[in-house]
Design a protein around this motif. Structure first.
Motif, PDB file in Angstrom:
ATOM      1  N   MET B 171       0.361   0.880  13.263  1.00 36.35           N
ATOM      2  CA  MET B 171      -0.192  -0.469  13.454  1.00 36.35           C
ATOM      3  C   MET B 171       0.922  -1.493  13.650  1.00 36.35           C
ATOM      4  O   MET B 171       0.850  -2.339  14.541  1.00 36.35           O
ATOM      5  CB  MET B 171      -1.018  -0.873  12.233  1.00 36.35           C
ATOM      6  CG  MET B 171      -2.389  -0.244  12.185  1.00 36.35           C
ATOM      7  SD  MET B 171      -3.250  -0.726  10.654  1.00 36.35           S
ATOM      8  CE  MET B 171      -4.731   0.285  10.831  1.00 36.35           C
ATOM      9  N   ALA B 172       1.932  -1.420  12.800  1.00 36.44           N
ATOM     10  CA  ALA B 172       3.039  -2.376  12.926  1.00 36.44           C
ATOM     11  C   ALA B 172       3.692  -2.227  14.298  1.00 36.44           C
ATOM     12  O   ALA B 172       4.064  -3.215  14.933  1.00 36.44           O
ATOM     13  CB  ALA B 172       4.056  -2.144  11.814  1.00 36.44           C
ATOM     14  N   TRP B 175       1.479  -3.789  16.919  1.00 40.93           N
ATOM     15  CA  TRP B 175       1.495  -5.253  16.780  1.00 40.93           C
ATOM     16  C   TRP B 175       2.802  -5.848  17.297  1.00 40.93           C
ATOM     17  O   TRP B 175       2.806  -6.895  17.945  1.00 40.93           O
ATOM     18  CB  TRP B 175       1.271  -5.633  15.312  1.00 40.93           C
ATOM     19  CG  TRP B 175       0.935  -7.081  15.132  1.00 40.93           C
ATOM     20  CD1 TRP B 175       1.744  -8.056  14.604  1.00 40.93           C
ATOM     21  CD2 TRP B 175      -0.294  -7.734  15.465  1.00 40.93           C
ATOM     22  NE1 TRP B 175       1.084  -9.254  14.587  1.00 40.93           N
ATOM     23  CE2 TRP B 175      -0.150  -9.095  15.104  1.00 40.93           C
ATOM     24  CE3 TRP B 175      -1.486  -7.289  16.035  1.00 40.93           C
ATOM     25  CZ2 TRP B 175      -1.187 -10.022  15.295  1.00 40.93           C
ATOM     26  CZ3 TRP B 175      -2.511  -8.225  16.219  1.00 40.93           C
ATOM     27  CH2 TRP B 175      -2.351  -9.562  15.853  1.00 40.93           C
ATOM     28  N   GLU B 176       3.916  -5.163  17.055  1.00 38.52           N
ATOM     29  CA  GLU B 176       5.196  -5.652  17.580  1.00 38.52           C
ATOM     30  C   GLU B 176       5.184  -5.647  19.101  1.00 38.52           C
ATOM     31  O   GLU B 176       5.692  -6.564  19.738  1.00 38.52           O
ATOM     32  CB  GLU B 176       6.348  -4.782  17.079  1.00 38.52           C
ATOM     33  CG  GLU B 176       6.905  -5.293  15.778  1.00 38.52           C
ATOM     34  CD  GLU B 176       7.647  -4.214  14.996  1.00 38.52           C
ATOM     35  OE1 GLU B 176       8.335  -3.392  15.620  1.00 38.52           O
ATOM     36  OE2 GLU B 176       7.495  -4.197  13.750  1.00 38.52           O
TER      37      GLU B 176
END
Lengths: 431, 431
Positions: B171-172, B175-176
């Motif tokens: 997820m991170a 998102w980045e």
């Protein structure tokens, strides 16, 4: 299928309570409370919140009404039957019946006393006045509430996915730390992060991640409620408030003042044995405390190295035990100040094999959201709840790091003289 | 409160179906199906799975029984009333009634045809034989099932928190990427990741993250079911199967073969207008396709640059439009091959302002788990489901990248001659 009853119940919440149990506190509070209960129930002690990170104006971030609601909710709590059963039936530090029936009966009847709340210069002046045995119970919930209300304030305006990614990043960070620590042989590490946690659910997540990631190297949590629910060890020993109050009580006699910190240990030794016999030597300076300690102090199980630079503190402990004819390899050194992976690895590398090691990992376990939101708005702050006065007279802490000293300047000077402490070198306090 | 009925229901699942709807497919499949329905319903076309990442032995990772269960579940699906209503009532590409009543009636009665499944050398030989209009529908669900079964196989042995951290990291990472893309002016980007997705829920998460993170720069998803449920645009145009089948049907007449890819466009133009008039020129080599294109082809809205190196492909399109008296600034170039943030930024930097740009972001949006588990076990693989034969004769694709060529060697040579394609330079295929 929607569970309508649950949804309606959830919508009817007036507040989302941060502290929901008398046991949502650190285990050392219960150990100290029992010692206080047996000897000093009627001493009047005032605790007060102090935010050492003055750049963060908590009173601007946290609504006073919401803070009062949370504090008032804590005042409505009482020990539940299951919680009482756990205290009576559980094994702590390998011992049954750590808490005596009269103390547990007192805890069952305990209700949190009133609080005083004002605002001053962007900070909350939050104090708790009353019998020591009651006011001491406020330390952890008051800190947990202030920290979590700040987190909620910052996260309130975030989108659903932004939030999910925030926690995703924080989870990945904790997990990476756990993976790094996993490499250390003979590691023994506990969660000490209740007071400064980002939030209750987050601390609970961190504990479970440590359980899965570290296995037997995870030695437990200081949080009694999480220990109960996750069926792990509750850990902790004692804090500076004991020598601070004992010394303040002896204030009319400087010789008695100088003896007071050792009397704390003498009382403690009557109440607790084994791995609970951990010296906390830094209240009025570690070096003098160790030099002047009665011989029986050296026979204790170990030492907690807190405000002293950890390598220096560890080497000093080893030298002291050797001087006193003790074998440092059999001793336990617990490190607990501002720990994170890098210092843990450094300390472990230096001392593994030379002492038994324990790590109490606090703020940077349960509140490392550094850099994860704009303006570092979730970076942890150095906030404490300390003894301010004892029977109406100021209490004092010197510590090994003068940045952490507490008390009016003239009293600090007097204590320096009584405890033979010279000027110390100030170290920056991160958390 | 536990919803007992939900728990019991969940425990009674025989399988956890991967594809649960006829609409869990790419929008371009429906557009092409309507064109096929109107003109070539009875052509018999065989589709076959090909895993170009032969180092990943899917047949060793995915249980044959589980694969059959998933494929059989797809055969039990039919269009629901709500799905049919959506197709009839929704606006696609700004148009109402994109699908004619007779086509929707056919889709309502459609059931997935049978499949043939064998194992060979660590790979599944999975083929679909029958009328083109039916076998074409298998492409996306078959790929989604194989990819998700592989993900499930790798994640099955992981611990609860290990899993949570895996998804936290993924997820991170997404998102980045979204934050990086957000910086690009005039961005228009869609999810093209159904076929190679890590899993349905993950694709659904990625789409929602793009909705929140990119706002109006997110132009939609190729996945009809997610478009319906999340109320976003369904996007996509057409694929290589149209020229491949049309050309194979003309196999007895080489002049007709050479005309066939343009006949695809002529038919398409009868069915669809506006932003659906996107040339896909690379089936038998882009350069020759453009050079020999009838004049009306240049008036189409845009071009999809797929197997050609994207900068080269974009410059070639601009030059071609200019040669044909068209203004490239009014044209739409859609890039869709192996995209990720770095190539998107590079392509955007080169062409923004010179053409209208659209990005179809596939595998590295919905399946970028690279490096997140041991042995790169969740790295995406290059797996396709392509036309193998038409009326019993082999089908051929040349593409701009010979690594992507399909068909027996002698047929490939014949097609090279027919389409005047010289030896091409092979490019590695990542996804």
């Amino acid at each position: 299928m929607v569970d309508i009853a649950t949804r309606v119940y959830n919508h009817n919440w007036k507040i989302d309570p941060i502290v929901r149990s008398v046991l949502d506190t650190d285990f050392y509070k219960l150990l100290m409370a029992q010692t206080i209960f047996r000897r000093h129930r009627d001493v009047r002690v005032t605790f007060g919140i102090q935010n050492r990170t003055t750049s963060v104006r908590i009173a601007d971030l946290v609504d006073e009404g919401e803070l009062r609601e949370q504090l008032d909710h804590v005042r409505s709590l009482s020990l539940t039957r299951g919680e009482s059963t756990w205290l009576r039936g559980n094994t702590f530090y390998g011992m049954r019946q750590m808490f005596s029936p009269d103390f547990i009966a007192w805890l069952e009847s305990f209700r949190f006393p009133d609080y005083h709340l004002e605002k001053h210069d962007g900070q909350y002046v939050l104090t708790f006045e009353g019998p020591w045995i009651e006011t001491t119970m406020w330390e952890i919930p008051a800190l947990a509430i202030l920290n979590e209300l700040r987190s909620r304030g910052v996260t309130r305006s975030m989108g659903k996915f932004e939030l999910q990614v925030l926690y995703a990043r924080a989870m990945a960070r904790v997990w990476e730390k756990i993976q790094a620590l996993k490499q250390l042989p003979n590691l023994s590490i506990a969660d000490f992060g209740t007071r400064r946690r980002h939030g209750y659910l987050w601390q609970d997540w961190c504990v479970q991640a440590m359980m899965e990631g570290l296995g037997p190297s995870f030695s437990g949590t200081s949080n009694c409620l999480i220990a109960l629910r996750r069926e792990v060890e509750a850990v902790g020993t004692n804090a500076h408030e004991l020598p601070m109050v004992y010394t303040a009580l002896a204030r009319h006699d400087e010789a008695a003042m100088a003896r007071a910190p050792y009397e704390v240990l003498a009382d403690w030794m009557q109440d607790y044995g084994g791995n609970l016999r951990i010296i906390l030597p830094d209240t009025y300076g570690t070096t003098q405390f160790l030099a002047k300690a009665p011989s029986w102090v050296a026979s204790w199980t170990g030492i907690r190295i807190d405000s002293k630079e950890p390598i220096e503190g560890g080497e000093e402990a080893i030298r002291w035990w050797e001087t006193r004819g003790q074998n440092p390899r059999e001793k336990l050194a617990i490190f607990s100040d501002g720990l994170d992976v890098e210092p843990i690895i450094r300390i472990h590398r230096r001392f593994n094999g030379r002492m038994r090691l324990g790590f109490g990992w606090g703020t940077l376990l349960t509140n490392d959201f550094r850099g994860l939101v704009a303006d570092d708005g979730l970076d942890p702050i150095s906030i404490v709840c300390k003894v301010v006065s004892v029977d109406g007279r100021p209490a004092v802490k010197l510590s090994d790091n003068p940045t952490k000293a507490i008390g009016p300047a003239d009293e600090v000077e007097r204590y320096r003289r009584v405890f033979d402490v010279e000027r110390q070198v100030a170290q920056p306090v991160l958390v």
